[in-house]
Design a protein around this motif. Structure first.
Motif, PDB file in Angstrom:
ATOM      1  N   ARG A   1       0.833  -1.204   0.000  1.00 22.61           N
ATOM      2  CA  ARG A   1       0.000   0.000   0.000  1.00 22.61           C
ATOM      3  C   ARG A   1       0.872   1.260   0.000  1.00 22.61           C
ATOM      4  O   ARG A   1       0.539   2.253  -0.665  1.00 22.61           O
ATOM      5  N   LYS A   2       1.975   1.215   0.736  1.00 24.28           N
ATOM      6  CA  LYS A   2       2.893   2.350   0.748  1.00 24.28           C
ATOM      7  C   LYS A   2       3.524   2.549  -0.630  1.00 24.28           C
ATOM      8  O   LYS A   2       3.677   3.689  -1.105  1.00 24.28           O
ATOM      9  N   LEU A   3       3.876   1.432  -1.284  1.00 23.81           N
ATOM     10  CA  LEU A   3       4.415   1.532  -2.642  1.00 23.81           C
ATOM     11  C   LEU A   3       3.386   2.136  -3.590  1.00 23.81           C
ATOM     12  O   LEU A   3       3.717   2.948  -4.468  1.00 23.81           O
ATOM     13  N   LEU A   4       2.117   1.738  -3.407  1.00 22.42           N
ATOM     14  CA  LEU A   4       1.049   2.284  -4.243  1.00 22.42           C
ATOM     15  C   LEU A   4       0.919   3.789  -4.039  1.00 22.42           C
ATOM     16  O   LEU A   4       0.745   4.544  -5.001  1.00 22.42           O
ATOM     17  N   GLN A   5       1.019   4.209  -2.781  1.00 20.58           N
ATOM     18  CA  GLN A   5       0.944   5.637  -2.489  1.00 20.58           C
ATOM     19  C   GLN A   5       2.091   6.390  -3.168  1.00 20.58           C
ATOM     20  O   GLN A   5       1.891   7.473  -3.743  1.00 20.58           O
ATOM     21  N   ASN A   6       3.302   5.822  -3.139  1.00 26.49           N
ATOM     22  CA  ASN A   6       4.448   6.465  -3.785  1.00 26.49           C
ATOM     23  C   ASN A   6       4.265   6.532  -5.306  1.00 26.49           C
ATOM     24  O   ASN A   6       4.594   7.549  -5.941  1.00 26.49           O
ATOM     25  N   LYS A   7       3.742   5.430  -5.880  1.00 28.46           N
ATOM     26  CA  LYS A   7       3.515   5.427  -7.336  1.00 28.46           C
ATOM     27  C   LYS A   7       2.457   6.469  -7.714  1.00 28.46           C
ATOM     28  O   LYS A   7       2.558   7.105  -8.771  1.00 28.46           O
ATOM     29  N   ARG A   8       1.467   6.637  -6.876  1.00 31.06           N
ATOM     30  CA  ARG A   8       0.454   7.643  -7.164  1.00 31.06           C
ATOM     31  C   ARG A   8       1.037   9.046  -7.113  1.00 31.06           C
ATOM     32  O   ARG A   8       0.744   9.898  -7.965  1.00 31.06           O
ATOM     33  N   LEU A   9       1.886   9.294  -6.097  1.00 29.80           N
ATOM     34  CA  LEU A   9       2.530  10.612  -5.997  1.00 29.80           C
ATOM     35  C   LEU A   9       3.424  10.862  -7.211  1.00 29.80           C
ATOM     36  O   LEU A   9       3.471  11.983  -7.748  1.00 29.80           O
ATOM     37  N   ASP A  10       4.155   9.815  -7.644  1.00 33.47           N
ATOM     38  CA  ASP A  10       5.001   9.961  -8.835  1.00 33.47           C
ATOM     39  C   ASP A  10       4.150  10.302 -10.060  1.00 33.47           C
ATOM     40  O   ASP A  10       4.521  11.157 -10.880  1.00 33.47           O
ATOM     41  N   LEU A  11       3.025   9.595 -10.189  1.00 38.33           N
ATOM     42  CA  LEU A  11       2.143   9.836 -11.328  1.00 38.33           C
ATOM     43  C   LEU A  11       1.596  11.261 -11.315  1.00 38.33           C
ATOM     44  O   LEU A  11       1.627  11.969 -12.342  1.00 38.33           O
ATOM     45  N   ASP A  12       1.113  11.689 -10.162  1.00 32.69           N
ATOM     46  CA  ASP A  12       0.526  13.030 -10.083  1.00 32.69           C
ATOM     47  C   ASP A  12       1.586  14.120 -10.247  1.00 32.69           C
ATOM     48  O   ASP A  12       1.308  15.190 -10.812  1.00 32.69           O
ATOM     49  N   ALA A  13       2.799  13.856  -9.750  1.00 32.85           N
ATOM     50  CA  ALA A  13       3.888  14.831  -9.963  1.00 32.85           C
ATOM     51  C   ALA A  13       4.224  14.935 -11.444  1.00 32.85           C
ATOM     52  O   ALA A  13       4.465  16.032 -11.979  1.00 32.85           O
ATOM     53  N   ALA A  14       4.222  13.790 -12.159  1.00 36.59           N
ATOM     54  CA  ALA A  14       4.491  13.790 -13.604  1.00 36.59           C
ATOM     55  C   ALA A  14       3.382  14.528 -14.352  1.00 36.59           C
ATOM     56  O   ALA A  14       3.645  15.281 -15.308  1.00 36.59           O
ATOM     57  N   LYS A  15       2.145  14.320 -13.922  1.00 36.68           N
ATOM     58  CA  LYS A  15       1.021  15.025 -14.547  1.00 36.68           C
ATOM     59  C   LYS A  15       1.149  16.535 -14.353  1.00 36.68           C
ATOM     60  O   LYS A  15       0.867  17.330 -15.263  1.00 36.68           O
ATOM     61  N   THR A  16       1.581  16.926 -13.160  1.00 39.04           N
ATOM     62  CA  THR A  16       1.762  18.355 -12.874  1.00 39.04           C
ATOM     63  C   THR A  16       2.847  18.953 -13.750  1.00 39.04           C
ATOM     64  O   THR A  16       2.696  20.059 -14.308  1.00 39.04           O
ATOM     65  N   ARG A  17       3.954  18.209 -13.919  1.00 36.40           N
ATOM     66  CA  ARG A  17       5.048  18.701 -14.777  1.00 36.40           C
ATOM     67  C   ARG A  17       4.594  18.796 -16.241  1.00 36.40           C
ATOM     68  O   ARG A  17       4.956  19.730 -16.950  1.00 36.40           O
ATOM     69  N   LEU A  18       3.806  17.819 -16.675  1.00 38.08           N
ATOM     70  CA  LEU A  18       3.308  17.848 -18.049  1.00 38.08           C
ATOM     71  C   LEU A  18       2.384  19.054 -18.260  1.00 38.08           C
ATOM     72  O   LEU A  18       2.457  19.744 -19.290  1.00 38.08           O
ATOM     73  N   LYS A  19       1.560  19.289 -17.279  1.00 38.78           N
ATOM     74  CA  LYS A  19       0.639  20.429 -17.382  1.00 38.78           C
ATOM     75  C   LYS A  19       1.413  21.744 -17.475  1.00 38.78           C
ATOM     76  O   LYS A  19       1.100  22.620 -18.300  1.00 38.78           O
ATOM     77  N   LYS A  20       2.438  21.858 -16.654  1.00 39.47           N
ATOM     78  CA  LYS A  20       3.261  23.071 -16.695  1.00 39.47           C
ATOM     79  C   LYS A  20       4.022  23.180 -18.020  1.00 39.47           C
ATOM     80  O   LYS A  20       4.194  24.288 -18.565  1.00 39.47           O
ATOM     81  N   ALA A  21       4.482  22.044 -18.546  1.00 43.16           N
ATOM     82  CA  ALA A  21       5.227  22.050 -19.813  1.00 43.16           C
ATOM     83  C   ALA A  21       4.336  22.504 -20.959  1.00 43.16           C
ATOM     84  O   ALA A  21       4.774  23.264 -21.855  1.00 43.16           O
TER      85      ALA A  21
END
Length: 374
Positions: free
Chosen positions: A162-182
């Motif tokens: 579950r902790k790994l899932l939480q980290n993967k979700r944060l990675d995904l959302d951080a990538a989405k944020t960077r894409l949006k800014k790009a």
């Protein structure tokens, strides 16, 4: 590239990932970033797992208290278990009480009524202590151990995934944020198109990793239903162990009451008392009356020769009541301790009962409550 350079780069990458997750988490809490929500089924599975863990811990801890009320003894057993050593064997409370009774009975004299009764009670208490040990051992193996294995094994694995899932979700959302800014920067001609492509590729990778981890976590969580089924079987074993224990204790006390049932007259002769007032024997009247009715084999074993003769004849005898008895229905006669009544038998009557008369009142009376007079 040498090992040191590799380790430095790896530490830098890990630090960058940690910082990215921390920023994403903080912005989510402040409402400044979007958050990918888990699907409803996975959320329900997570809630079920947490609920199972919470109540399993509570049941496990309270069962330990039930089986071993002494907190110091529980702590000692825990320490020895962690040290992988066997705890020293000590008498439990029933065994210790039984030993005190036996020692006292031997001190007062096994030939006296009180000394003899203490010894018999002590032996019964020690048998109860042995049954208590068996209950603890059986319950620990068949009930507590499976519960503990779930908390320390399966649920720890679920927590890790579950902790790994939480980290993967944060990675995904951080990538989405960077894409949006790009994309915003691209629209303003502030960056090259390659940067947007790179961000899109990062989102695809992190989305794939998130989906894979969500599936792993889901499969683990769906095993909770199997855990419930396993714990149900363990609960059944625990109930059977308790049933065996209480049945043993009940039978031990019935046997003890049977042995003490003849003590009033014995007590008088052992202590050379000439008083006509009988000494009330140790008993549990209301419980043993029904027990004697439902367990004729136990009652028959304590019928005196005088009662046997009375049953085989058509005559009557006087009998002293040993202790109070409340009639269960209109066919029975209520008794008061120390009163004298007339008793006799009638054909076809249950072997555990006699007919009793007091003035114009009559009804069935249990033979275990009587002492025939000469």
């Amino acid at each position: 590239m040498n090992i040191m350079d590799f380790n430095v780069k790896k530490l830098a990458a890990d630090a960058g990932t940690f910082l990215s997750r921390a920023v994403q988490f903080t912005e989510e809490k402040l409402g400044q970033a979007e958050k990918t929500e888990l699907d409803a089924h996975l959320e329900n599975l997570l809630s079920k797992a947490e609920c199972t863990k919470l109540w399993t811990e509570k049941i496990m801890k309270q069962t330990e208290v039930l089986l071993q009320p002494n907190p110091n003894a529980r702590i000692e057993e825990f320490v020895y278990e962690k040290l992988d050593r066997k705890a020293p064997s000590r008498m439990n409370n029933p065994e210790l009480l039984g030993q005190y009774m036996i020692d006292a009975g031997n001190e007062f004299g096994p030939g006296t009524a009180y000394g003899n009764a203490l010894i018999k009670c002590g032996e019964t208490q020690k048998r109860i202590g042995t049954a208590d040990r068996e209950l603890i051992q059986t319950s620990a193996i068949n009930f507590l151990t499976p519960l503990r294995n779930f908390i320390e094994g399966d649920y720890k694995t679920i927590t890790k995934e579950r902790k790994l899932l939480q980290n993967k979700r944060l990675d995904l959302d951080a990538a989405k944020t960077r894409l949006k800014k790009a994309k915003v920067a691209e629209a303003r001609a502030a960056i090259w198109a390659e940067e947007v492509t790179k961000s899109e590729q990062e989102v695809r990778i992190t989305q794939s990793e998130f989906d894979r981890q969500a599936e792993i976590t889901r499969l683990l969580l769906e095993g909770i239903s199997s855990t419930h089924a396993h714990h149900l079987r363990c609960l059944n074993d625990f109930v059977e162990a308790q049933m065996t224990y209480y049945a043993q204790c009940y039978q031990y006390m019935l046997d003890l009451q049977k042995q003490l049932g003849s003590f009033p007259s014995t007590f008088l002769s052992n202590n050379n008392q000439s008083s006509s007032t009988p000494v009330q024997s140790v008993s549990s009247p209301s419980v043993l009356a029904s027990a004697s009715a439902s367990l004729p084999s136990v009652s028959n074993s304590i019928v005196t020769s005088g009662i046997s003769e009375l049953k085989s004849s058509s005559g009557s005898r006087k009998a002293r009541v040993l202790y109070d008895y409340d009639a269960a229905n209109s066919s029975e006669l209520s008794l008061l301790a120390d009163e004298v009544i007339t008793v006799y038998s009638i054909p076809g009557m249950d072997s555990d009962w006699l007919m009793g008369e007091r003035g114009n009142q009559k009804g069935k009376v249990p033979i275990t409550y009587l002492e025939l007079l000469n």
